[in-house]
Design a protein around this motif. Structure first.
Motif, PDB file in Angstrom:
ATOM      1  N   LEU A  13      42.380  36.855  22.442  1.00 57.94           N
ATOM      2  CA  LEU A  13      43.429  37.755  21.964  1.00 57.94           C
ATOM      3  C   LEU A  13      44.808  37.197  22.316  1.00 57.94           C
ATOM      4  O   LEU A  13      45.744  37.253  21.501  1.00 57.94           O
ATOM      5  N   ALA A  33      48.705  45.313  16.741  1.00 58.20           N
ATOM      6  CA  ALA A  33      47.447  45.997  17.060  1.00 58.20           C
ATOM      7  C   ALA A  33      46.565  46.111  15.818  1.00 58.20           C
ATOM      8  O   ALA A  33      45.360  45.845  15.882  1.00 58.20           O
ATOM      9  N   HIS A  37      43.163  44.156  15.585  1.00 54.04           N
ATOM     10  CA  HIS A  37      42.078  45.138  15.759  1.00 54.04           C
ATOM     11  C   HIS A  37      41.896  45.604  17.202  1.00 54.04           C
ATOM     12  O   HIS A  37      40.780  45.670  17.718  1.00 54.04           O
ATOM     13  N   VAL A  38      43.022  45.892  17.853  1.00 55.25           N
ATOM     14  CA  VAL A  38      43.015  46.465  19.204  1.00 55.25           C
ATOM     15  C   VAL A  38      44.076  47.555  19.248  1.00 55.25           C
ATOM     16  O   VAL A  38      44.838  47.733  18.297  1.00 55.25           O
ATOM     17  N   SER A  39      44.173  48.259  20.364  1.00 55.15           N
ATOM     18  CA  SER A  39      45.181  49.317  20.491  1.00 55.15           C
ATOM     19  C   SER A  39      46.555  48.717  20.787  1.00 55.15           C
ATOM     20  O   SER A  39      46.660  47.601  21.304  1.00 55.15           O
ATOM     21  N   THR A  42      46.847  47.898  24.409  1.00 54.40           N
ATOM     22  CA  THR A  42      46.239  46.606  24.753  1.00 54.40           C
ATOM     23  C   THR A  42      47.210  45.481  24.440  1.00 54.40           C
ATOM     24  O   THR A  42      47.383  44.552  25.242  1.00 54.40           O
ATOM     25  N   LYS A 166      36.439  38.579  18.666  1.00 54.92           N
ATOM     26  CA  LYS A 166      35.328  39.339  19.254  1.00 54.92           C
ATOM     27  C   LYS A 166      34.036  38.598  19.145  1.00 54.92           C
ATOM     28  O   LYS A 166      33.786  37.776  18.386  1.00 54.92           O
TER      29      LYS A 166
END
Length: 166
Positions: A13, A33, A37-39, A42, A166
């Protein structure tokens, strides 16, 4: 070629964050984000960590020098071996107002210098100043005039192309 040590030391990331920010440092965290594909929390946490660990040291604008009617030209410089004069030469490079970027190199030439000037006369003056000031140090030089920018990036896509999130 990619740097496997760098890839192994950073979370995937983080590499993707660095690449995305290198292309647009103003991109909002919410957009980052969504893209990664994360918050957004994050994203914020990872950016703070990258800053603390000095992977990110500054955020800078990319300036269109042509709009400002400035030219960037390069000089390849070969020096003789004189350690005291080389120190003085490097100080000149660090402090001269027209030097945008300078680096020590391997190969036939010892230095690659990027100079930003308003005119060829100003560039010519810089070259003459260097030749006069370091006449016993500069053995040869070559000038490269830029006429068309074909690519300008801060981070190579090859650093992230095969790094899975991922």
């Amino acid at each position: 070629t990619s740097n496997p040590q760098l890839k192994n030391s950073l979370h995937p990331l983080d590499l993707h964050l660095l690449y995305t920010l290198s292309n647009d440092a103003n991109i909002p965290n919410i957009t980052l984000a969504a893209q990664l594909h994360v918050s957004k929390d994050t994203i914020a946490q990872h950016i703070r960590q990258l800053e603390r660990q000095k992977y990110i040291i500054q955020y800078r604008p990319v300036i269109n020098y042509a709009v400002l009617e400035l030219s960037i030209n390069s000089i390849l410089i070969k020096l003789s071996s004189n350690p005291k004069e080389i120190i003085r030469f490097e100080q000149f490079l660090k402090t001269h107002h027209s030097i945008l970027w300078a680096t020590k190199t391997f190969g036939h030439y010892n230095y690659l210098v990027y100079a930003i000037t308003k005119s060829l006369d100003e560039f010519h003056d810089l070259i003459n100043t260097m030749k006069e000031t370091f006449q016993n140090l500069i053995t040869t030089y070559e000038i490269l005039f830029a006429f068309k920018e074909t690519k300008y990036q801060f981070m190579a896509e090859s650093m992230v192309v095969n790094v899975k999130l991922k």
